[in-house]
Scaffold this motif. Structure first.
Motif, PDB file in Angstrom:
ATOM      1  N   ALA A   1      22.607  44.606  19.063  1.00 54.96           N
ATOM      2  CA  ALA A   1      21.280  44.781  18.460  1.00 54.96           C
ATOM      3  C   ALA A   1      20.330  43.686  18.914  1.00 54.96           C
ATOM      4  O   ALA A   1      19.141  43.928  19.155  1.00 54.96           O
ATOM      5  N   GLU A   2      20.849  42.474  19.018  1.00 55.26           N
ATOM      6  CA  GLU A   2      20.009  41.370  19.486  1.00 55.26           C
ATOM      7  C   GLU A   2      19.560  41.608  20.928  1.00 55.26           C
ATOM      8  O   GLU A   2      18.392  41.406  21.283  1.00 55.26           O
ATOM      9  N   ASN A   3      20.476  42.058  21.765  1.00 56.43           N
ATOM     10  CA  ASN A   3      20.118  42.354  23.155  1.00 56.43           C
ATOM     11  C   ASN A   3      19.101  43.491  23.226  1.00 56.43           C
ATOM     12  O   ASN A   3      18.135  43.429  24.005  1.00 56.43           O
ATOM     13  N   ALA A   4      19.330  44.547  22.432  1.00 56.19           N
ATOM     14  CA  ALA A   4      18.404  45.680  22.442  1.00 56.19           C
ATOM     15  C   ALA A   4      17.014  45.248  22.000  1.00 56.19           C
ATOM     16  O   ALA A   4      16.003  45.691  22.566  1.00 56.19           O
ATOM     17  N   ALA A   5      16.957  44.377  20.995  1.00 61.19           N
ATOM     18  CA  ALA A   5      15.663  43.905  20.513  1.00 61.19           C
ATOM     19  C   ALA A   5      14.939  43.085  21.577  1.00 61.19           C
ATOM     20  O   ALA A   5      13.729  43.214  21.770  1.00 61.19           O
ATOM     21  N   LYS A   6      15.690  42.246  22.286  1.00 60.54           N
ATOM     22  CA  LYS A   6      15.071  41.436  23.344  1.00 60.54           C
ATOM     23  C   LYS A   6      14.539  42.320  24.463  1.00 60.54           C
ATOM     24  O   LYS A   6      13.445  42.100  24.983  1.00 60.54           O
ATOM     25  N   GLU A   7      15.313  43.329  24.820  1.00 60.14           N
ATOM     26  CA  GLU A   7      14.893  44.224  25.899  1.00 60.14           C
ATOM     27  C   GLU A   7      13.644  45.012  25.518  1.00 60.14           C
ATOM     28  O   GLU A   7      12.805  45.315  26.368  1.00 60.14           O
ATOM     29  N   ARG A   8      13.504  45.342  24.226  1.00 63.46           N
ATOM     30  CA  ARG A   8      12.393  46.190  23.784  1.00 63.46           C
ATOM     31  C   ARG A   8      11.276  45.393  23.129  1.00 63.46           C
ATOM     32  O   ARG A   8      10.314  45.982  22.608  1.00 63.46           O
TER      33      ARG A   8
ATOM     34  N   TRP B   1      15.429  47.639  14.799  1.00 68.20           N
ATOM     35  CA  TRP B   1      16.286  48.423  15.684  1.00 68.20           C
ATOM     36  C   TRP B   1      17.518  48.928  14.930  1.00 68.20           C
ATOM     37  O   TRP B   1      17.880  50.109  15.002  1.00 68.20           O
ATOM     38  N   THR B   2      18.152  48.045  14.167  1.00 66.22           N
ATOM     39  CA  THR B   2      19.369  48.398  13.451  1.00 66.22           C
ATOM     40  C   THR B   2      19.119  49.476  12.410  1.00 66.22           C
ATOM     41  O   THR B   2      19.874  50.461  12.314  1.00 66.22           O
ATOM     42  N   PHE B   3      18.048  49.335  11.624  1.00 66.15           N
ATOM     43  CA  PHE B   3      17.810  50.319  10.565  1.00 66.15           C
ATOM     44  C   PHE B   3      17.350  51.663  11.112  1.00 66.15           C
ATOM     45  O   PHE B   3      17.630  52.708  10.518  1.00 66.15           O
ATOM     46  N   ASP B   4      16.691  51.660  12.251  1.00 64.29           N
ATOM     47  CA  ASP B   4      16.382  52.933  12.908  1.00 64.29           C
ATOM     48  C   ASP B   4      17.664  53.652  13.316  1.00 64.29           C
ATOM     49  O   ASP B   4      17.807  54.873  13.144  1.00 64.29           O
ATOM     50  N   CYS B   5      18.608  52.871  13.864  1.00 70.35           N
ATOM     51  CA  CYS B   5      19.894  53.465  14.267  1.00 70.35           C
ATOM     52  C   CYS B   5      20.665  53.981  13.061  1.00 70.35           C
ATOM     53  O   CYS B   5      21.276  55.065  13.102  1.00 70.35           O
TER      54      CYS B   5
ATOM     55  N   ARG C   1      24.038  32.775  18.269  1.00 69.56           N
ATOM     56  CA  ARG C   1      23.157  33.935  18.382  1.00 69.56           C
ATOM     57  C   ARG C   1      22.422  34.104  17.062  1.00 69.56           C
ATOM     58  O   ARG C   1      22.782  33.505  16.045  1.00 69.56           O
ATOM     59  N   TYR C   2      21.424  34.958  17.072  1.00 67.96           N
ATOM     60  CA  TYR C   2      20.552  35.137  15.905  1.00 67.96           C
ATOM     61  C   TYR C   2      21.106  36.151  14.908  1.00 67.96           C
ATOM     62  O   TYR C   2      21.175  35.881  13.713  1.00 67.96           O
ATOM     63  N   TRP C   3      21.518  37.319  15.390  1.00 64.26           N
ATOM     64  CA  TRP C   3      21.773  38.452  14.506  1.00 64.26           C
ATOM     65  C   TRP C   3      23.172  38.384  13.914  1.00 64.26           C
ATOM     66  O   TRP C   3      24.108  39.070  14.318  1.00 64.26           O
ATOM     67  N   GLY C   4      23.312  37.493  12.932  1.00 61.59           N
ATOM     68  CA  GLY C   4      24.566  37.296  12.233  1.00 61.59           C
ATOM     69  C   GLY C   4      24.307  36.532  10.952  1.00 61.59           C
ATOM     70  O   GLY C   4      23.172  36.125  10.651  1.00 61.59           O
ATOM     71  N   THR C   5      25.348  36.309  10.169  1.00 58.40           N
ATOM     72  CA  THR C   5      25.214  35.568   8.913  1.00 58.40           C
ATOM     73  C   THR C   5      25.003  34.085   9.190  1.00 58.40           C
ATOM     74  O   THR C   5      25.869  33.450   9.818  1.00 58.40           O
ATOM     75  N   PRO C   6      23.884  33.496   8.733  1.00 61.63           N
ATOM     76  CA  PRO C   6      23.723  32.048   8.899  1.00 61.63           C
ATOM     77  C   PRO C   6      24.847  31.289   8.190  1.00 61.63           C
ATOM     78  O   PRO C   6      25.203  31.608   7.051  1.00 61.63           O
ATOM     79  N   ILE C   7      25.428  30.334   8.888  1.00 61.10           N
ATOM     80  CA  ILE C   7      26.477  29.514   8.269  1.00 61.10           C
ATOM     81  C   ILE C   7      25.812  28.584   7.260  1.00 61.10           C
ATOM     82  O   ILE C   7      24.885  27.845   7.609  1.00 61.10           O
TER      83      ILE C   7
ATOM     84  N   PHE D   1      12.621  36.907  13.741  1.00 55.11           N
ATOM     85  CA  PHE D   1      13.229  36.845  15.070  1.00 55.11           C
ATOM     86  C   PHE D   1      12.262  36.258  16.090  1.00 55.11           C
ATOM     87  O   PHE D   1      11.064  36.594  16.096  1.00 55.11           O
ATOM     88  N   ILE D   2      12.788  35.365  16.911  1.00 54.38           N
ATOM     89  CA  ILE D   2      12.016  34.779  18.001  1.00 54.38           C
ATOM     90  C   ILE D   2      12.676  35.205  19.306  1.00 54.38           C
ATOM     91  O   ILE D   2      13.843  34.886  19.553  1.00 54.38           O
ATOM     92  N   ASN D   3      11.943  35.913  20.144  1.00 52.28           N
ATOM     93  CA  ASN D   3      12.488  36.400  21.417  1.00 52.28           C
ATOM     94  C   ASN D   3      12.429  35.273  22.431  1.00 52.28           C
ATOM     95  O   ASN D   3      11.396  35.011  23.049  1.00 52.28           O
ATOM     96  N   THR D   4      13.557  34.595  22.586  1.00 51.06           N
ATOM     97  CA  THR D   4      13.610  33.434  23.465  1.00 51.06           C
ATOM     98  C   THR D   4      14.973  33.351  24.113  1.00 51.06           C
ATOM     99  O   THR D   4      15.924  33.992  23.671  1.00 51.06           O
ATOM    100  N   THR D   5      15.064  32.573  25.194  1.00 49.47           N
ATOM    101  CA  THR D   5      16.385  32.307  25.761  1.00 49.47           C
ATOM    102  C   THR D   5      17.131  31.382  24.817  1.00 49.47           C
ATOM    103  O   THR D   5      16.533  30.667  24.013  1.00 49.47           O
ATOM    104  N   GLY D   6      18.429  31.380  24.955  1.00 47.22           N
ATOM    105  CA  GLY D   6      19.218  30.540  24.069  1.00 47.22           C
ATOM    106  C   GLY D   6      19.311  31.147  22.690  1.00 47.22           C
ATOM    107  O   GLY D   6      19.041  32.331  22.459  1.00 47.22           O
ATOM    108  N   ASN D   7      19.661  30.347  21.726  1.00 44.77           N
ATOM    109  CA  ASN D   7      19.826  30.789  20.342  1.00 44.77           C
ATOM    110  C   ASN D   7      18.471  30.782  19.649  1.00 44.77           C
ATOM    111  O   ASN D   7      17.860  29.726  19.492  1.00 44.77           O
ATOM    112  N   PRO D   8      17.960  31.936  19.225  1.00 41.97           N
ATOM    113  CA  PRO D   8      16.650  31.968  18.568  1.00 41.97           C
ATOM    114  C   PRO D   8      16.563  31.060  17.338  1.00 41.97           C
ATOM    115  O   PRO D   8      15.480  30.592  16.999  1.00 41.97           O
ATOM    116  N   LEU D   9      17.677  30.824  16.652  1.00 40.01           N
ATOM    117  CA  LEU D   9      17.620  29.963  15.473  1.00 40.01           C
ATOM    118  C   LEU D   9      17.305  28.515  15.838  1.00 40.01           C
ATOM    119  O   LEU D   9      16.732  27.778  15.034  1.00 40.01           O
ATOM    120  N   ASP D  10      17.682  28.095  17.043  1.00 37.37           N
ATOM    121  CA  ASP D  10      17.310  26.743  17.492  1.00 37.37           C
ATOM    122  C   ASP D  10      15.800  26.608  17.637  1.00 37.37           C
ATOM    123  O   ASP D  10      15.239  25.513  17.539  1.00 37.37           O
TER     124      ASP D  10
END
Length: 932
Positions: free
Chosen positions: A86-93, A100-104, A429-435, A460-469
């Protein structure tokens, strides 16, 4: 009757609306111990594929079956909604993963409803929502409180171009390139969070034997993954580096150790690489732990064997793994296949020290010779045996030698090693449970207090690396302990955390003060039947078992295993290959539903093979299944129309005629007399047989066999209705009702439609919705009942089929085009007695034993000849039906032969036939006499 298809779209829409109106699949919170049926929840990728359809048809069919058997059933559905795709799909689009996830999810949920899957949607869970992942965070803090969480350095995949950590899934091909930019991926060490699953390694392994409802293959895969090995830890002194710990399960072979091996990342290997160019080049460029052949480089060092004092060469070798054992091992080429391959490659001595068995040692000792030493030049001898070439230990068996050597070697000790490693849950990665951790310069890592959960994801921030950083405002926080400035943890959890406890959340999905209602969980869990793909046989199932054990120890769960029974379903293939978009061989479930109907897709898929087997999708098979359902609908409607007509005639009759009709109806409700109506008796027997066999097969989840019984019953009823001018309405009605209910778990829409018609309700006509829902619904019906011995059914069916085949063969061989009549002659009673004696007897002289029976001896030469036949086939004999039962079964089935050959058939006893025909009749194989 016609063979036309049926209006599946109207029927499916009607009954899906009816189920929703009736809230048919809702499981109230106050039910006691429902049957919990669960399919592994899907990742919302956009559309269902055929693997989904098969998985969820299996669980839906079983859930429906259990409801028909009177069980309360829990059958929920949810979404494994976090994850990298889902994270990859969001970056691509250039969108965000949530949308994206809720549409699916919306698309897939609609498809599930169109398939008729009976879920309790009030219990739906979605793991990417804060009200779910809050409890991931809560559980993480509980695990931390119990000492089951650890933060330490670990190796990760690093792309120097993207400047980010990559998941294993993002490293592509043998060249290990970044999925995004094709840059070679490096290995780096970063601090990572781990769950200490190894604390439960022994229990996870030992409980596998109790998982009797799991496939043996899955249980073995889990054993292998845990990989417990009992052995010996001992030290080899390496010159200039002191004692180095090694682990071996075969210390009995220590006299055959001819080299010592270190893992490429062993501290000594890394130290040598700083000054030895060959070692450095091997470690950085050549080492391939996943390669087909072991490889390594000599270091110039030697290690001292602690038993023999011998110096042996030290190698850095890629078949030695730092996370297995100690990262160092003694190598015995004569008795280990991997060591043998390496020794052959490097020209190292191969010295045998184990002989094949203790018998050879005993014989050798008695004769004063050496035991037989195995030839190990071409292959290692890896079995236990007896020690040779081992000094004072010669002659000991391997097990005794291991015990004695472990005691005798200074510093050696018994040890247990595991292949299982602690579970690294950190994902960059971004799309997961924050620790739920904050990092404070003064206090270090600090757990987020329960009152502050959930820690929600930022935008969500569309960036290289971990968006949470890059989420600076979100990262900045205060320390819960000292109140000073701190930063949030930017790693998110492995999505296997979400799926490790989700069956518990279905029990109480709306609970807002705990992850699950403990009392209800203890009543409803474990899952009675779990279904999913074999690809989850290890990780998901192992992690779920781990979570359940921790929750049992610390949260009051009363069960220690999450899934009582497991079915790993096979793949749906096309022309022998797995369906995939890349191969272009995908069959769209939506197209099949639109063209043929959900029931057709479900029935074809479930009848094609046992659930755990792979099978090939066949368009012709789908069409054939659709035609079958159309014919069944025609048969039911014809019968229903006939009943309506009969009732109308009864209403118009005079009082006397009405009384006569009522009396006839009452008689029809009684099982038909085989003497008066043998055909109806045959059909009745087949109804009972189908119900009994299909019920047992549904219990065992062998749906294909259960469905074969239901379909054969439907065909028998069709033949009955076609062949008999006035079929018994009670028999036909009972049979159709049974067939419809036997099919109902797999073809629920059409089953509802036909069952309503059999109840005198026309759901497509003027019947009001309340009547349809309350009176006509299969879900409210009882499962058909039958009391019949399956072995008797098997014998009767085999008798009938063999007899029909014998008639076919005679007609074919004799070239009889138009038989005038067919006599089927049942064997005389004395032959059944002789067969029973032969089966039960263990006497050498069977003929003599038979002749000891007066009524058999009286048959003279015929008895002797039959006795000789029985003697010759004695090992293969099996008991048939008794004579009277065989006679009645054949009389009832005679119409099948008449229908096939268009000739009258008589079933007669041996005494009614001529001697030349009767003498050929045997139990289970009547004689056949055909007149042209």
């Amino acid at each position: 009757m016609t063979d036309e298809g049926y209006d599946h779209a109207a029927i499916e829409r009607r009954w899906q609306d009816a189920w929703e109106a009736a809230n048919a699949y809702r499981t109230p919170d106050d039910v006691a111990d429902p049957t919990y049926v669960l399919g592994m929840y899907p990742y919302p990728s956009g559309k269902l594929h055929m693997g989904h359809v098969r998985n969820y048809t299996i669980t839906d069919a079983y859930a429906r079956y259990r409801r028909l058997r009177g069980d309360d059933v829990l059958h929920p559905m949810g979404w494994d909604a976090f994850g990298l795709p889902a994270e990859n799909a969001a970056k691509e689009r250039d969108t965000n993963p949530r949308d994206w996830t809720f549409d699916c999810i919306e698309t897939m949920k609609g498809q599930m409803k169109s398939m008729g899957f009976g879920y309790d949607w009030d219990r739906e869970i979605t793991t990417c929502t804060p009200d779910y992942y809050r409890w991931n965070q809560w559980l993480f803090t509980r695990f931390h409180e119990e000492g089951l969480v650890e933060r330490r350095d670990a190796e990760v995949n690093w792309c120097p171009s993207c400047e980010t950590v990559l998941a294993d899934e993002q490293v592509e091909g043998e060249a290990e390139l970044c999925w995004r930019c094709d840059t070679p991926v490096e290995t780096r060490e970063l601090e990572q969070w781990f769950l200490r699953i190894t604390e439960y390694a022994d229990e996870l392994l030992e409980y596998i034997d109790d998982l009797e409802g799991w496939p043996n293959s899955v249980r073995q895969m889990q054993r292998n993954w845990i990989g417990r090995q009992d052995g010996t830890e001992l030290s080899f002194e390496i010159e200039g580096h002191g004692d180095v710990e090694a682990f071996t399960t075969r210390v009995d072979t220590i006299h055959g150790a001819t080299f010592f091996a270190l893992a490429p990342d062993h501290p000594i290997s890394e130290e040598l690489a700083e000054t030895d160019a060959d070692v450095r080049r091997f470690i950085e460029e050549e080492a391939d732990p996943d390669g087909d052949e072991p490889n390594g480089v000599e270091t110039g060092l030697t290690a001292e064997n602690p038993v023999t004092g011998e110096s042996i060469p030290v190698y850095v070798a890629d078949f030695v793994l730092s996370d297995v054992g100690t990262g160092a091992l003694m190598a015995v080429p004569a008795h280990d296949e991997r060591d043998h391959a390496f020794a052959e490659k490097k020209g190292i001595e191969i010295r045998p020290v184990i002989a094949p068995d203790s018998d050879s040692a005993d014989a050798a000792d008695a004769e004063g010779t050496d035991p037989t030493i195995p030839d190990v030049e071409d292959a290692a001898f890896t079995e236990d045996g007896v020690l040779v070439n081992s000094g004072e230990y010669d002659g000991l068996d391997s097990e005794t030698a291991r015990e004695r050597l472990t005691k005798d070697i200074e510093g050696a000790s018994e040890a247990t090693q595991y292949q299982l490693r602690d579970w690294g849950i950190s994902r960059q990665r971004y799309w997961g449970t924050p620790i739920p951790v904050v990092h404070c310069d003064d206090c270090g890592p600090v757990m987020v207090p329960e009152a502050d959960l959930p820690v929600e994801l930022p935008e969500f921030i569309n960036t290289t690396g971990n968006p949470l950083d890059a989420a600076e405002e979100w990262k900045e926080t205060t320390c819960p302990e000292c109140g000073g400035p701190a930063e949030r943890e930017t790693d998110t959890m492995d999505t296997f955390v979400d799926s490790s406890w989700y069956p518990l959340r279905y029990v109480s999905p709306d609970l807002d003060d705990a992850p699950f209602d403990l009392e209800r969980a203890n009543d409803w869990m474990p899952v009675d039947q779990y279904v999913g793909g074999i690809e989850h046989a290890v990780m998901h199932l192992l992690y779920s078992r781990f979570f359940t054990k921790v929750l049992a120890d610390h949260e009051g769960l009363e069960h220690r295993e999450p899934f009582e029974n497991l079915l790993a379903q096979g793949m749906v293939q096309l022309e022998g290959e797995k369906m995939s978009k890349s191969k272009g061989n995908v069959v769209s479930p939506q197209r099949i539903v639109e063209e043929y109907g959900a029931d057709t897709a479900r029935l074809f898929m479930m009848q094609a093979a046992q659930p755990e087997r792979d099978f090939d999708w066949s368009e012709e098979g789908v069409r054939s299944t659709n035609r079958f359902l159309g014919r069944l609908q025609s048969l039911v409607e014809d019968h229903a129309d006939a009943i309506v007509a009969a009732e109308a005639a009864e209403a118009d009759a005079t009082e006397a005629e009405a009384a006569e009709l009522a009396e006839a109806d009452a008689d029809a409700a009684i099982a038909p007399d085989p003497e008066d109506d043998p055909i109806a008796a045959y059909v009745t027997d087949e109804i009972d047989a189908a119900v009994a066999i299909a019920t047992a097969e549904y219990d065992d989840l062998t749906f294909n066999v259960a469905l074969r019984e239901a379909q054969e019953l439907a065909r028998t009823l069709r033949s009955y209705a076609d062949y008999v001018e006035d079929p018994d309405p009670a028999v036909l009605g009972r049979g159709l009702s049974a067939a419809v209910r036997l099919l109902a778990p797999v073809t629920p829409h059409l089953a509802e439609e036909l069952y309503a018609r059999l109840q005198g309700i026309d759901p497509s006509g003027d019947a009001d919705a309340e009547t349809v829902v309350t009176e006509g619904i299969v879900l409210a019906a009882a499962w058909p009942e039958a009391s019949v011995d399956r072995e008797t059914v098997r014998k009767r069916r085999r008798l009938v089929e063999n007899t029909r085949e014998d008639v076919r063969q005679i007609v074919d061989v004799a070239g009889i085009e138009d038989p005038e009549s067919i006599d089927v002659v049942v064997a005389p009673d004395w032959k059944y007695d002789a067969l029973e004696i032969a089966i039960d007897s263990d006497a050498d002289n069977l003929i003599g034993e038979l002749m000891g029976e007066d009524h058999i001896r009286e048959q003279g030469d015929a008895a002797a000849a039959y006795g000789q036949d029985l003697q010759a086939e004695r090992e293969a004999l099996s008991m048939t039906l008794r004579g009277d039962a065989e006679y009645e079964a054949l009389r009832a089935a005679a119409w099948l032969i008449e229908r096939e050959f268009d000739a009258p058939v008589r079933v007669v006893r041996a005494e009614e036939a001529t001697d030349d025909v009767a003498r050929n009749a045997e139990p289970g194989r009547p004689a056949i006499d055909i007149e042209e």
